[in-house]
Design an enzyme around this catalytic site. Structure first.
Site, PDB file in Angstrom:
ATOM      1  N   GLY A 238       0.756  -1.239   0.000  1.00  0.00           N
ATOM      2  CA  GLY A 238       0.000   0.000   0.000  1.00  0.00           C
ATOM      3  C   GLY A 238       0.787   1.289   0.000  1.00  0.00           C
ATOM      4  N   PRO A 288       4.895  -5.092  -0.647  1.00  0.00           N
ATOM      5  CA  PRO A 288       4.811  -3.914  -1.520  1.00  0.00           C
ATOM      6  C   PRO A 288       4.727  -4.307  -2.992  1.00  0.00           C
ATOM      7  CG  PRO A 288       7.087  -4.306  -0.886  1.00  0.00           C
ATOM      8  CD  PRO A 288       6.256  -5.360  -0.194  1.00  0.00           C
ATOM      9  N   ARG A 326      -5.354   1.939 -16.147  1.00  0.00           N
ATOM     10  CA  ARG A 326      -5.520   2.725 -14.923  1.00  0.00           C
ATOM     11  C   ARG A 326      -6.302   4.037 -15.116  1.00  0.00           C
ATOM     12  NH1 ARG A 326      -1.785   4.666 -12.302  1.00  0.00           N
ATOM     13  NH2 ARG A 326      -2.699   4.318 -10.257  1.00  0.00           N
ATOM     14  N   CYS A 361     -13.087   2.183 -29.234  1.00  0.00           N
ATOM     15  CA  CYS A 361     -14.404   2.815 -29.297  1.00  0.00           C
ATOM     16  C   CYS A 361     -15.080   2.835 -27.941  1.00  0.00           C
ATOM     17  CB  CYS A 361     -15.277   2.082 -30.300  1.00  0.00           C
ATOM     18  SG  CYS A 361     -14.442   1.868 -31.855  1.00  0.00           S
ATOM     19  N   TYR A 390       0.536  -2.243 -12.049  1.00  0.00           N
ATOM     20  CA  TYR A 390      -0.850  -2.314 -12.513  1.00  0.00           C
ATOM     21  C   TYR A 390      -0.963  -1.754 -13.934  1.00  0.00           C
ATOM     22  CZ  TYR A 390      -1.127  -3.199  -7.579  1.00  0.00           C
ATOM     23  OH  TYR A 390      -0.895  -3.724  -6.331  1.00  0.00           O
TER      24      TYR A 390
END
Ligand code: PLP
Length: 437
Positions: A238, A288, A326, A361, A390
């Site tokens: 985190g 981590p 993301r 699209c 990510y």
């Protein structure tokens, strides 16, 4: 801090120019820095040095074999959330006995594999899961090492989609119920109660919620040590990173916004938490992901068209939400820089408010909106910074778009660690039923 910087107006990854990599390997292209990965690992490792500790890189943040091997060589264990990730770790040369296994939906197959490979501990997230692990361990004549994931009900004050430590979330077992769960688990003969685990959310930029959670859970950990002889306390992952601006300020003054968000450094994290943890005498684990990999990777993309509508300046690039999800998933910010800095790029009169968008699209297929960027044209390249966590791991083949390639750089060496996916592979596992022929 990271190893992407401008030298004589050209963006470099360590000692290699990004333009030379994209020329050789095509676009879109993910590029990772070995030096950044190992430095970030070392910073956390060092910060935790006052206590017995181990680091377990969260594989879900970045799972390329080259990245995993880099971290395994640095001494990292791994935090996995599926049997597939365990097999990835093993394929990368990682040590399965240094793996912790989280996730609310572990299947029988996943559990059996993890037991056979002798993982360090399961982070169990419910009582039915404990019963299931016990049953499989009995069949295999093993004792399963267990940490129960406690939900401390502390708001991580991060994005709603990456908050995990409150009772609205599906994760872990409520703080008030944990001791009863350990009592019942202690009666399951094929479990071995080894630790306690928590993970309150991702991209935390303030140590406050960590401190609050540790203050709440530490006395519980102490009681569990006395009653059940647990050995470790995992704080989860985190620790957040700076997305804006991601380049060192010296390089980026001309470009990045000058306001710097407060940054949660490993030193600050440790300064607050170590005094609370040391008296426990337990081994401390952290998991981590983003902190290690986030700033260690970029996504390079080519400008296909610039489309001016009178209202908007759309920079249409060859990367899309399927390559980097993301921004469309959680409105996240990625610094966007051209690979070449031209003199005067920093002047407002040379910049234009732009939306950088992909070709898919969907209106959510964008990387930024209304952002002042230097003017770019067809065939220029842009780098999306801080795309190492990510990023590729969330890529999909939506719109029949093959996965981009990935490159790992170490000093003056660069190596393709994942080839660009051949388009025919997209349907290689598909068949047309005979009765349609
Ligand atoms: C996702 C996750 C992590 C890593 O989180 P980061 O924010 O990337 O550090 C660690 N532990 C668990 C259980 C997770 O689900």
């Amino acid at each position: 801090m990271h190893d992407f910087s401008f030298k004589r107006g050209k963006l470099y990854c360590e000692n290699i120019s990004v333009a030379s990599l994209v020329k050789k390997h095509g676009s879109p292209l993910y590029i990772y820095s070995h030096a950044t990965l190992t430095r970030n690992f070392g910073l956390l490792d060092n910060a935790l040095s006052p206590v017995d500790h181990t680091l377990h890189f969260a594989v879900k943040a970045s799972s390329n074999l080259g990245v995993l091997r880099t971290l395994a060589n640095a001494g990292s264990g791994f935090d996995i959330v599926s049997g597939g990730e365990l097999q990835r770790v093993i394929a990368a040369g990682g040590d399965s006995t240094k793996c912790v296994f989280a996730g609310v939906g572990k299947t029988e197959e996943d559990i059996e594999l993890a037991l056979k490979k002798g993982i360090y501990a399961f982070s169990a997230e419910s009582e039915p899961e404990l019963v299931r692990i016990n049953k499989i361990a009995r069949r295999l004549k093993k004792k399963a090492p267990i940490a129960v994931r406690v939900n401390p009900n502390v708001d991580a004050k991060t994005h709603a989609k990456i908050t995990t430590g409150t009772y609205d979330n599906k994760f872990g077992i409520a703080f008030e119920e944990i001791e009863g769960v350990y009592e019942r688990a202690a009666r399951l003969k094929n479990l071995y109660l080894r630790g306690i685990q928590m993970h309150i959310g991702s991209q935390l930029t303030d140590v406050g919620p960590f401190e609050k959670a540790v203050r709440k859970v530490a006395p519980l950990a102490k009681r569990l040590t006395e009653k059940h002889g647990i050995e470790f306390f995992s704080l989860g992952g985190g620790v957040g990173i700076v997305y804006e601006p991601a380049l060192a300020s010296g390089d980026a003054k001309w470009w990045c916004s000058t306001k710097r968000k407060t940054l949660l450094t490993p030193a600050r994290y440790a300064a607050k938490l170590m005094p609370l943890l040391k008296p426990l005498g337990l081994r401390i684990l952290i998991e981590p992901g983003r902190f290690i990999a986030g700033n260690a990777g970029i996504l390079v993309t080519r400008v296909e068209y610039v489309k001016q509508t009178g209202v908007k300046n759309f920079v249409i690039v060859d990367a899309a939400m399927n390559d980097l999800a993301r921004p469309s998933l959680y409105d996240s910010y990625h610094e966007i820089v051209p690979l070449t800095q031209k003199p005067g790029d920093h002047l407002k009169k040379n910049q234009v408010s732009s939306d950088v968008v992909g070709p898919i699209c969907e209106s959510s297929d964008y990387f930024c909106k209304n952002r002042m960027l230097p003017k770019v044209g067809e065939s220029d390249f842009l780098a999306l910074l801080s795309a190492g966590a990510y990023g590729f791991v969330m890529a999909s083949n939506y719109n029949a778009r093959p996965y981009p390639a990935e490159v790992l750089v170490k000093g003056s060496r660069a190596e393709i660690v994942r080839k660009r996916q051949p388009v025919k592979q997209l349907w290689a596992s598909e068949t047309v039923p005979k009765w349609l022929k």
